[in-house]
Design a protein around this motif. Sequence first.
Motif, mmCIF file in Angstrom:
data_model
loop_
_atom_site.group_PDB
_atom_site.id
_atom_site.type_symbol
_atom_site.label_atom_id
_atom_site.label_comp_id
_atom_site.label_asym_id
_atom_site.label_seq_id
_atom_site.Cartn_x
_atom_site.Cartn_y
_atom_site.Cartn_z
ATOM 1 N N ARG A 170 -7.185 5.283 0.691
ATOM 2 C CA ARG A 170 -7.346 4.512 1.924
ATOM 3 C C ARG A 170 -7.496 3.019 1.573
ATOM 4 N NH1 ARG A 170 -12.003 6.809 3.857
ATOM 5 N NH2 ARG A 170 -10.958 8.791 3.537
ATOM 6 N N SER A 171 -8.330 2.735 0.600
ATOM 7 C CA SER A 171 -8.511 1.342 0.175
ATOM 8 C C SER A 171 -7.184 0.749 -0.290
ATOM 9 C CB SER A 171 -9.521 1.258 -0.982
ATOM 10 O OG SER A 171 -10.785 1.678 -0.555
ATOM 11 N N TYR A 172 -6.454 1.555 -1.025
ATOM 12 C CA TYR A 172 -5.157 1.125 -1.545
ATOM 13 C C TYR A 172 -4.219 0.778 -0.401
ATOM 14 C CZ TYR A 172 -0.882 1.447 -4.441
ATOM 15 O OH TYR A 172 0.287 1.196 -5.095
ATOM 16 N N ASP A 229 -23.453 3.116 -0.261
ATOM 17 C CA ASP A 229 -22.954 1.746 -0.466
ATOM 18 C C ASP A 229 -21.445 1.679 -0.690
ATOM 19 O OD1 ASP A 229 -25.536 0.745 -0.257
ATOM 20 O OD2 ASP A 229 -25.938 1.192 -2.372
ATOM 21 N N LEU A 230 -20.833 2.854 -0.686
ATOM 22 C CA LEU A 230 -19.385 2.869 -0.909
ATOM 23 C C LEU A 230 -18.665 3.158 0.400
ATOM 24 C CD1 LEU A 230 -19.303 4.837 -4.263
ATOM 25 C CD2 LEU A 230 -19.141 2.371 -3.908
ATOM 26 N N PRO A 231 -17.455 2.713 0.602
ATOM 27 C CA PRO A 231 -16.647 1.959 -0.361
ATOM 28 C C PRO A 231 -17.050 0.485 -0.436
ATOM 29 C CG PRO A 231 -15.445 2.234 1.688
ATOM 30 C CD PRO A 231 -16.716 3.011 1.837
ATOM 31 N N PHE A 237 -13.961 0.219 -4.910
ATOM 32 C CA PHE A 237 -14.763 1.318 -5.444
ATOM 33 C C PHE A 237 -14.961 2.323 -4.324
ATOM 34 C CE2 PHE A 237 -15.605 -2.500 -7.750
ATOM 35 C CZ PHE A 237 -15.689 -2.102 -9.077
ATOM 36 N N ASP A 238 -14.571 3.546 -4.601
ATOM 37 C CA ASP A 238 -14.659 4.572 -3.574
ATOM 38 C C ASP A 238 -15.297 5.843 -4.112
ATOM 39 O OD1 ASP A 238 -13.206 4.112 -0.815
ATOM 40 O OD2 ASP A 238 -12.107 2.942 -2.331
ATOM 41 N N CYS A 251 -7.312 -1.657 -8.176
ATOM 42 C CA CYS A 251 -7.340 -3.100 -8.370
ATOM 43 C C CYS A 251 -6.057 -3.715 -7.834
ATOM 44 C CB CYS A 251 -7.620 -3.493 -9.815
ATOM 45 S SG CYS A 251 -6.251 -3.293 -10.908
ATOM 46 N N TYR A 252 -6.168 -4.967 -7.431
ATOM 47 C CA TYR A 252 -5.131 -5.585 -6.597
ATOM 48 C C TYR A 252 -5.007 -7.062 -6.949
ATOM 49 C CZ TYR A 252 -7.135 -1.514 -4.296
ATOM 50 O OH TYR A 252 -7.640 -0.265 -4.059
#
Length: 612
Positions: free
Chosen positions: A213-215, A168-170, A204-205, A479-480
Amino acid sequence: METEKELCFERMPGRCGKHGFSALGGGHVGSRERKPGKGSEMRQSRTFIPTLKESPSDAEIASHRLLVRAGFLRKVAAGIYEFLPLGTRVVQRISRVVREEMNRAGAQEVILPIMQPRELWEESGRWAKYGPEMMRLKDRAERDFGLGPTHEEVVTDLVRSNLSSWRDLPLNLYQIGTKFRDEIRPRFGLLRGREFIMKDAYSFDRDEAGMQRSYRDMYDAYARIFTRCGCTWRAVEAATGLIGGDVSHEFMVPAAVGEDLIAYCGDCDYAANLELAEYRRAEPACGEGKPASKVHTPEKRTIEEVSGYLGLDPERFVKCLMLLVEGRPVAVLVPGDREANESKLERVLGTVEFRLFNEDDWRRFPQYLQGFVGPVGIEVAEVIADASLRGAGGLACGANDKDYHLVDVEEGRDFKPHRFADVTSAREGDACPRCGGSLHVEAGIEVGQVFQLGLKYSEAMHCTYDDEHGNTKPMYMGCYGIGITRLMAAVVEQHHDERGIIWPVEIAPASLHILPLDYQREGRRAAAENLYRSCLEKGLEVLLDDREESAGVKFADADLIGIPYRAVIGKAFDEDGLVELQVRATGERERMSAKRLLSRLADLGVRIRHEA
RNA sequence: CGGGGUGUAGCGCAGCUUGGUCAGCGCGCAUGCUUUGGGAGCAUGAGGUCGGCGGUUCAAAUCCGCCCACCCCGACCA
């Protein structure tokens, strides 16, 4: 009468709510039948836009003043505002851009509560740490709650209790909603309010690489968002503060009223908040090898006084700052012409529990003579020196003796700090830490910040998942945030003139402002109504000034409100049946037919909008 | 929290030093007529517990005390 009509429409089956307002506006014009268009009605005579000729006395900066004067905003209490119809539209426009880019980046929108139970905040340790900035209250059963200044706890709780597989991640969840921070001093209108609208996202990774990567995805989305909102912006390395984490960038909109200072390199892409901006130290000056000697400096205490008295440059002085760190005195040495940097000190000292000596502290520790303290022979828990003092000689400093200073002091020979660290602020002209180029310092408004949180919250709150081998691991989080309402003010700071606001098209409350002058003249009025209607049918956001006001009033209000394009129906219409297209930003005017105006707007990049 | 300032009509302000023709001005608002390419003109009109409470006084917007709100500077900080 209109109320009745509205009610009537509401009761009619098959009418959907979003056309309720159209029905109201349509009813006002007369009985002409028309299909509801895609755009929403905005007749100035029926829209709540209380403009003000004079500035409210409590507004200091342009964005605050203009947003209030133009009828976008009203204040309810210190740092708490109402958004009127135009202000609300801008918030919605910005939100739409944010949504599009967040969704495009794979984030999913949710709605999280503003009121949050104490227990969650106890888990992360922030119930104690956050201090009075978090608004706290009790419900009727005396249970403790806080108004969310940010939502890490809630979202972490949400994810940990409903997701446990690596499959279920990211995951990236975001919301756009109201935040409350009981600011110690709200000011500058929307720039530092207590209640404000913010977009916050949480990723959430499975591992650090995923988090990075999300960042990166968020960073790129932010770049697109701020560009689309018409801002000039700059991303800078940032401190993480109360949110925590290791890597962070702030998105800054350069503006004189900005509360942050940022340093950036003119030659490479280094840019950082001054709180942590580094700079390359010049080679330290060395002395002539003379032994240190004591000089009489009666009643000369400040660097300025002593340097003037001795005829020495302030930069040859060692400023010895006395700090009380968790109750113990610590000496911090910085060059006489430099400022100690509080956030750097915070990191170097490893605590926020410190302050410069106050009057009481000087009395409590009489061995330190205010104005005459120096590193030589000082007895103190710790001496920390700025990196620029390593190996420096030919220095002057306090002699720890009343009315005396020392000259020809050498670091290493006459005193030895316990450690060297970067504790001073960079300033204009310093050397870039990366390339040695010249650093510039400018003020900016922080409109967004992204953080790599790592495991801070997931470990504290046991937010874990099972990997493909059945091992339980904490999630890597990020967080962003984007201050939507602050961004609105920042845009106005960047886009206004003496007459009013100049909205970038993408976030303007409407794209076109139709100004029929002398509305009573039937030909003009009909032309305005026709243009208005075809705009609505095309889905163009348009404001029609159908008031019976004089030309001057209409122009002045239009300038103030700042809709980017304006269609004037006046002289040119009488002469040639043409409308005049005016560009708010440049004042350019061009006559054309109403038909051509619409295609012209499309050429100018005005997006045809559909109701959200 | 410390320092400074301000509270008088929807908005912007004068009046307070020296208590008593002191409830005023401009803008806005309402009505009517005239006006309509850059914040129009005339006429008429509505609107204020002078931030709150208490005190001094024959009498308080005005003097005194306490409180509240808001703004600025600082401390502090998403």
